[in-house]
Design a protein around this motif. Sequence first.
Motif, short mmCIF file in Angstrom:
data_model
loop_
_atom_site.label_atom_id
_atom_site.label_comp_id
_atom_site.label_asym_id
_atom_site.label_seq_id
_atom_site.Cartn_x
_atom_site.Cartn_y
_atom_site.Cartn_z
N ILE A 220 62.16 -64.11 14.24
CA ILE A 220 61.98 -62.75 14.77
C ILE A 220 61.10 -61.95 13.83
O ILE A 220 61.33 -61.94 12.61
N ASP A 221 60.11 -61.28 14.38
CA ASP A 221 59.22 -60.45 13.57
C ASP A 221 59.27 -58.98 13.98
O ASP A 221 58.66 -58.14 13.32
N ASP A 222 60.00 -58.66 15.04
CA ASP A 222 60.05 -57.28 15.50
C ASP A 222 61.36 -57.03 16.24
O ASP A 222 61.93 -57.94 16.86
N ILE A 223 61.83 -55.77 16.17
CA ILE A 223 63.07 -55.38 16.85
C ILE A 223 62.70 -54.49 18.03
O ILE A 223 62.05 -53.44 17.85
N GLY A 224 63.10 -54.90 19.23
CA GLY A 224 62.80 -54.11 20.43
C GLY A 224 63.88 -53.08 20.71
O GLY A 224 64.67 -52.71 19.84
N ASP A 225 63.92 -52.64 21.97
CA ASP A 225 64.88 -51.62 22.40
C ASP A 225 66.24 -52.26 22.64
O ASP A 225 66.44 -53.02 23.59
N GLN B 268 61.21 -62.93 10.00
CA GLN B 268 59.88 -62.50 9.52
C GLN B 268 59.62 -61.04 9.86
O GLN B 268 58.49 -60.63 10.11
N ILE B 269 60.65 -60.24 9.83
CA ILE B 269 60.56 -58.82 10.17
C ILE B 269 59.82 -58.07 9.07
O ILE B 269 60.11 -58.25 7.88
#
Length: 309
Positions: free
Chosen positions: A41-46, A62-63
């Motif tokens: 995971i490189d990004d956190i959504g809603d 990989q955030i």
Amino acid sequence: MVRLTLDLIAKSRNHFKKKRGLSLPEYLKTLTHLHFSSKNIDDIGDLSMCRNLHVLYLYDNQITNICNLGFASNLTHLYMQNNDITHIDNLCTLQNLSKLYLGGNRIAVVEGLEKLSELKELHLENQRLAPGEKLHLDPMTLRSLSESLCVLNINNNNIDEFRDLKVLQELKHFSAAYNKLHNIEELEDVFIHWPQLLQMDLSGNPVRKKPKYRDRLITVCKSLKVLDGREINESTREFLVNWKACKEAKKKKNNKHGMTRPRILLPLSEDFNMGQGPHPGNICVHGNVQRWKPQPSLRSRIIVPTDLT
């Protein structure tokens, strides 16, 4: 790359089994723990439908940015170690957060935690910093955590001084192993402000090579139970405290006696005529060159106590 979204949660085998016939919105409202470690995971959504979330596991991903967590006012544990985070952002709404794990990232400055009045554990070990760079803890952030923080881990971050940490008076567990701490007087000055400290690890620091390193810290840290992985025997502490008290008392006594009888310097009688003769060197008397004979040196002195003069 992978973005953490509600769809990803719904498709997860682990969470699919827990739904038990509930619709996705109903299930998300009951969700208290979310496990998405090691998922690239490189990004956190809603994730705003997960309003009852208490624990979020996002380590080993990989955030790069902490984001979209403003909804999680009930979050108490956040695990984001071993990512690529460079700044601590967007945590001000997590006012119930108790444990924050950010080790193994790329954070150079610890800041942005001023609103986390319930934070008790902060883990910042092993930041992957540029050569020569060291971890810096913002003084304002430290002051805001002074009444809550009990556990601090700053292992292996090139830290060579930490005077600003003295405000953390509630600390019980402190780990700063494998840094560059070298000034034992500075350590003593900080630790005397931590009356509740129980465990401390300074392994791998140059200061451990200082004479009486362990003895000095044991006498300063009155409640310390474990130092560098070794338990402290209470009889040993009592002996060291008494030894230090006796040493200081003896020093004060000696200083007191030294002040009651000041000493003065008086010249010996043979030095009284000094300064009357010619300057050093050859002199001429009636055409004959004669060598001047030096007088006795002023270096000879006797010491007389003032009460004898």
